[in-house]
Design an enzyme around this catalytic site. Structure first.
Site: not given
Ligand code: NAP
Length: 321
Positions: A137, A140-141
């Protein structure tokens, strides 16, 4: 004797969508029962740092966030069950769900929040380096790889979008695809090819995620050219696998309308599925946004939709008397 539990709202799944649905349903006095499923807490329990869930100035941990949501849901009156549903009967109301230990759950409404799982490549180093350079992701990261060399693996909309997104953080993004053309929409491809910070490596697959350095984190990828068989190494500190997701909908095949990728179809702007009284929220019905906060948002919608549905049923029953 079969253990039988009756509830007005059963929530299947315990990620952000499921817990949020439970919090709203409990506060509406509906006494929800959450059935946790195989991966309690959902995908957030496999992520570590979370920096994009609103309300927290500091970096928080995914598993901690899930524990907090669960504690809040239980605090306001949610009953939590450790069980895995193996069979559902949505053909008549109340709906009936069977747990793998034989327990029977009977519910007036059902909120499905079973989520989706990222698909993984299954090559050496992938599991070991998950959270240490390997992620599924970018939204997200990606932030954690500011100014670093990163790669994305895949050739669909998600892979191209993730590569473009990562250029916000890195000016050295490599997109690795196993064929010589993308399946992503043309408009996304046009944007990608116009972006000077992304280069594409065609006809190649990851043979291994390579660890190194003091922390034994990701330092590179060994790539196999599918035409020549040649192996070459590229240096990257972050690699994002974007080869698709699989929604957890096996239980509902033939019972609810699913789209061509297996996601539960809902009426636009609602969480209503093709069966009245059954609602779906989170990644099991969302293949576009897939964020903890959007899952929580649709979880809230599902509880409100369920509450409205139950109120309408009661009104009809009174009117019929
Ligand atoms: P996808 O369209 O199924 O694409 C998966 C990609 O990964 C394909 O390019 C595929 O290669 C590659 N792949 C699959 N298995 C692989 C493996 N083992 N090794 C290497 N490569 C592999 O998945 P997606 O991009 O996640 O999209 C899923 C759905 O969501 C699609 O319907 C998509 O349109 C939709 N979506 C829409 C948006 C949007 O509208 N903005 C954004 C994201 C997703 P091949 O091409 O060779 O098969």
């Amino acid at each position: 004797m079969t253990n039988s539990i009756s509830t007005r709202v059963a929530v299947l799944g315990s990620g952000p969508a499921g817990w949020t649905a439970a919090i709203y349903a409990a506060r509406a006095g509906l006494g929800p029962v959450v059935i946790q499923g195989i991966q309690p807490g959902g995908q957030l329990t496999t992520t570590t740092d979370v920096e994009n869930y609103p309300g927290f100035r500091e970096v928080i941990q995914g598993p901690w966030l899930m524990e907090e949501m669960q504690a809040q849901a239980e605090h306001v009156g949610t009953q939590m069950m450790w069980d895995t549903i193996v069979e559902v009967d949505l053909s008549e109301r109340p709906f009936r769900l069977k747990g793998d230990g034989g327990a029977l759950y009977v519910c007036d409404t059902l909120v499905i929040a079973t989520g989706a799982q990222a698909k993984w490549l299954g090559v050496p180093g992938e599991v070991e380096l998950s959270g240490k350079g390997v992620s599924a992701c970018a939204t997200c990261d990606g932030f954690f790889y500011r100014g670093k060399k990163v790669a994305v693996i895949g050739g669909g909309n998600t892979a191209v979008e993730e590569a473009l997104y990562l250029t916000n953080h890195s000016h050295d993004v490599t997109l690795i695809h196993r064929r010589d053309s993308f399946r992503a929409e043309k408009i996304l491809q046009d944007r990608l090819f116009a972006n000077p910070h992304v280069k594409v490596i065609w006809d190649s697959e990851v043979a291994e995620f390579v660890a190194g350095g003091e922390t034994e984190a990701l330092v590179g990828l060994d790539l196999r050219n599918r035409r020549t068989g040649e192996i070459s190494r590229i240096e990257v500190e972050g690699a994002f696998v974007a080869i698709g997701h699989k929604p957890a909908t096996e239980l509902f095949e033939g019972k609810l309308e699913l789209d061509e990728d297996g996601y539960i179809q809902v009426e636009t702007g609602t969480t209503r599925t093709s069966v009245p009284g059954v609602f779906a929220c989170g990644d099991v019905m969302d293949k576009v946004y897939r964020q903890a906060v959007t899952a929580a948002g649709t979880g809230c919608m599902a509880a409100l939709d369920a509450e409205k549905y139950l109120a309408a049923q009661e009104y009809e029953a009174i009117a019929a008397e």
